[in-house]
Design a protein around this motif. Structure first.
Motif, short mmCIF file in Angstrom:
data_model
loop_
_atom_site.label_atom_id
_atom_site.label_comp_id
_atom_site.label_asym_id
_atom_site.label_seq_id
_atom_site.Cartn_x
_atom_site.Cartn_y
_atom_site.Cartn_z
N CYS A 1 73.46 -31.12 -8.64
CA CYS A 1 73.89 -30.20 -9.69
C CYS A 1 72.72 -29.36 -10.20
O CYS A 1 72.90 -28.21 -10.62
CB CYS A 1 74.49 -30.97 -10.86
N LYS A 2 71.52 -29.92 -10.17
CA LYS A 2 70.36 -29.22 -10.71
C LYS A 2 69.82 -28.17 -9.75
O LYS A 2 69.08 -27.28 -10.17
CB LYS A 2 69.25 -30.24 -11.02
N ALA A 3 70.16 -28.30 -8.47
CA ALA A 3 69.61 -27.38 -7.46
C ALA A 3 70.19 -25.98 -7.62
O ALA A 3 71.40 -25.82 -7.84
CB ALA A 3 69.90 -27.91 -6.06
N SER A 4 69.35 -24.98 -7.51
CA SER A 4 69.80 -23.59 -7.65
C SER A 4 70.40 -23.05 -6.36
O SER A 4 71.21 -22.14 -6.37
CB SER A 4 68.64 -22.70 -8.09
N ASP A 5 70.00 -23.60 -5.22
CA ASP A 5 70.55 -23.20 -3.93
C ASP A 5 70.36 -24.35 -2.94
O ASP A 5 69.80 -25.39 -3.28
CB ASP A 5 69.88 -21.92 -3.41
N TYR A 6 70.83 -24.14 -1.70
CA TYR A 6 70.78 -25.23 -0.73
C TYR A 6 69.34 -25.62 -0.40
O TYR A 6 69.05 -26.80 -0.20
CB TYR A 6 71.53 -24.85 0.54
N GLU A 7 68.46 -24.65 -0.36
CA GLU A 7 67.05 -24.94 -0.07
C GLU A 7 66.49 -25.89 -1.13
O GLU A 7 65.75 -26.83 -0.83
CB GLU A 7 66.25 -23.63 -0.06
N ASP A 8 66.87 -25.62 -2.37
CA ASP A 8 66.41 -26.43 -3.49
C ASP A 8 67.04 -27.83 -3.47
O ASP A 8 66.53 -28.76 -4.09
CB ASP A 8 66.75 -25.72 -4.80
N ALA A 9 68.16 -27.97 -2.77
CA ALA A 9 68.88 -29.24 -2.72
C ALA A 9 68.47 -30.13 -1.55
O ALA A 9 68.98 -31.24 -1.41
CB ALA A 9 70.38 -28.97 -2.64
N LYS A 10 67.56 -29.66 -0.72
CA LYS A 10 67.22 -30.41 0.50
C LYS A 10 66.67 -31.80 0.20
O LYS A 10 66.88 -32.74 0.97
CB LYS A 10 66.25 -29.60 1.35
N GLY A 11 65.97 -31.95 -0.90
CA GLY A 11 65.46 -33.27 -1.27
C GLY A 11 66.59 -34.23 -1.56
O GLY A 11 66.57 -35.39 -1.11
N ALA A 12 67.60 -33.76 -2.30
CA ALA A 12 68.76 -34.59 -2.61
C ALA A 12 69.56 -34.91 -1.35
O ALA A 12 70.06 -36.02 -1.18
CB ALA A 12 69.65 -33.89 -3.63
N ALA B 1 68.33 -35.13 1.69
CA ALA B 1 67.55 -36.13 2.43
C ALA B 1 67.76 -37.52 1.83
O ALA B 1 67.85 -38.52 2.56
CB ALA B 1 66.08 -35.75 2.42
N ASN B 2 67.84 -37.58 0.51
CA ASN B 2 68.07 -38.86 -0.17
C ASN B 2 69.44 -39.42 0.21
O ASN B 2 69.58 -40.61 0.52
CB ASN B 2 67.99 -38.64 -1.68
N LEU B 3 70.44 -38.56 0.24
CA LEU B 3 71.78 -38.99 0.64
C LEU B 3 71.79 -39.48 2.09
O LEU B 3 72.44 -40.48 2.42
CB LEU B 3 72.77 -37.84 0.48
N ARG B 4 71.07 -38.79 2.96
CA ARG B 4 71.00 -39.22 4.36
C ARG B 4 70.39 -40.61 4.48
O ARG B 4 70.79 -41.39 5.35
CB ARG B 4 70.19 -38.20 5.17
N SER B 5 69.43 -40.91 3.62
CA SER B 5 68.79 -42.23 3.69
C SER B 5 69.76 -43.35 3.30
O SER B 5 69.55 -44.51 3.64
CB SER B 5 67.56 -42.27 2.78
N PHE B 6 70.82 -42.98 2.57
CA PHE B 6 71.79 -43.98 2.14
C PHE B 6 72.68 -44.46 3.30
O PHE B 6 73.24 -45.56 3.23
CB PHE B 6 72.72 -43.40 1.06
N ILE B 7 72.81 -43.65 4.34
CA ILE B 7 73.77 -43.96 5.41
C ILE B 7 73.49 -45.31 6.06
O ILE B 7 74.40 -46.10 6.31
CB ILE B 7 73.76 -42.85 6.48
N ASP B 8 72.22 -45.59 6.33
CA ASP B 8 71.85 -46.84 7.00
C ASP B 8 71.28 -47.88 6.04
O ASP B 8 70.70 -48.88 6.48
CB ASP B 8 70.84 -46.55 8.12
N ASP B 9 71.44 -47.63 4.76
CA ASP B 9 70.95 -48.56 3.73
C ASP B 9 72.07 -49.57 3.44
O ASP B 9 73.11 -49.21 2.88
CB ASP B 9 70.58 -47.77 2.47
N ALA B 10 71.85 -50.81 3.80
CA ALA B 10 72.89 -51.84 3.63
C ALA B 10 73.32 -51.99 2.18
O ALA B 10 74.48 -52.30 1.90
CB ALA B 10 72.39 -53.17 4.16
#
Length: 320
Positions: free
Chosen positions: A127-138, A140-149
């Protein structure tokens, strides 16, 4: 007969909500009042009154009392988490962060609770990101959740969020493979549609698709309500929100889109007017800047939403 049963006997959900709101101040004990607030918050959230639901959940969380007889067990920490979820539904990440902080004042060993809190934290970052570039950190964080038991209880929602943000088919494939009967999978497949909420209008996507424009992708899934489980967490009273009031004097409008660019809002208004709807836009100030809200006033028979959807426009009610 219980208060909840009486509410369910009302003609419609709106009447049930009014019934509950009028009985909050009449509660015989803090225990009963907390339970009424909790049930009221769930109904407000289901009806799309996200900001109101957040306030109601927080009010319930401010009461140090046990669960009333016949009501689901829910801790104050969980109520704060529900308040955060509802705030995110309204696109209000600032309030969501406040409630997330309150929900984490005491440690919890409940894995589902922790997973939900981490997911909502990632959503708040979006929600805080102004555009997709600004959201890349979030992202990446979501991607790390995929294989996190430890995030397995919300994995389907994580995959859906990534699919919606990135448009990458790989997440859809995983969803359909691992969760073939889930609501998220049905939405990705186009077998189910769910009305959007403000949160999904604000999160930046890899493709610049205007909300309410010609984007024909399935409507996004609202936050999944986790199973209610009682935990041993206890919290001190929060700051705000001690009452819920009726909105009989407010004006109801059907909201059709939120835009950062005025020309996109104007384009939707033109399309609506061409179909005979008296659409217009209002401006709202958000942390990310000015946004343009396209709305159509509700009519006397409360059928405007049905008419708009019949004409091919997604919408949801809001009160101002």
């Amino acid at each position: 007969m219980t208060l909840r049963a009486n509410a369910l006997l009302k003609e419609n959900a709106q009447e049930s909500l009014r019934y509950l709101v009028t009985h909050i101040s009449l509660a015989a004990s803090d225990q009963e009042r907390r339970s009424i607030l909790y049930y009221t918050g769930t109904l407000q959230e289901q009806l799309g009154y996200y900001a109101e639901a957040a306030t109601t959940y927080a009010a319930a969380a401010s009461i140090r009392a046990e669960d009333a007889k016949g009501m689901p067990g829910v801790s104050n920490a969980q109520l704060y988490l529900y308040a955060a979820r509802a705030s995110l539904g309204a696109g209000d990440f600032e309030s969501a962060d406040t409630y997330l902080d309150a929900s984490s004042l005491n440690s919890s060993k409940n894995k589902e609770f922790i997973a939900q809190r981490r997911l909502y934290g990632a959503w708040s970052s979006l929600c805080k990101a102004s555009d997709y570039e600004d959201a890349k950190g979030a992202v990446a964080n979501l991607r790390s959740f995929i294989d996190d038991a430890s995030m397995s209880s919300v994995r389907s929602t994580v995959l859906f969020t990534l699919w919606y943000l990135t448009g990458e088919d790989s997440y859809a494939v995983l969803l359909k493979q691992d969760y073939p009967s889930s609501p998220e999978s049905f939405i990705v497949d186009g077998k189910m549609q769910m009305m959007g909420m403000p949160f999904w209008y604000f999160v930046p996507r890899a493709k610049n698709l205007a909300v309410g424009g010609e984007d024909k992708s399935p409507e996004p899934l609202p936050p999944v309500v986790e199973k209610e489980k009682k935990s041993e967490i206890t919290l001190p009273p929060p700051e705000p929100a001690t009452s819920v009031t009726s909105k009989a004097s407010t004006k109801v409008r059907q909201q059709l889109g939120l835009f950062r660019e005025k020309e996109n809002a104007d384009a939707l208004i033109v399309r609506l007017k061409a179909k005979g709807f008296a659409a217009y836009s209002n401006t709202e100030q958000r942390a990310s800047g000015t946004v343009y809200v396209v709305v159509v006033d509700e009519n006397d028979t409360n059928s405007m939403g049905k008419k708009l959807r019949a004409a091919g426009f997604e919408c949801y009610p809001r009160e101002d």
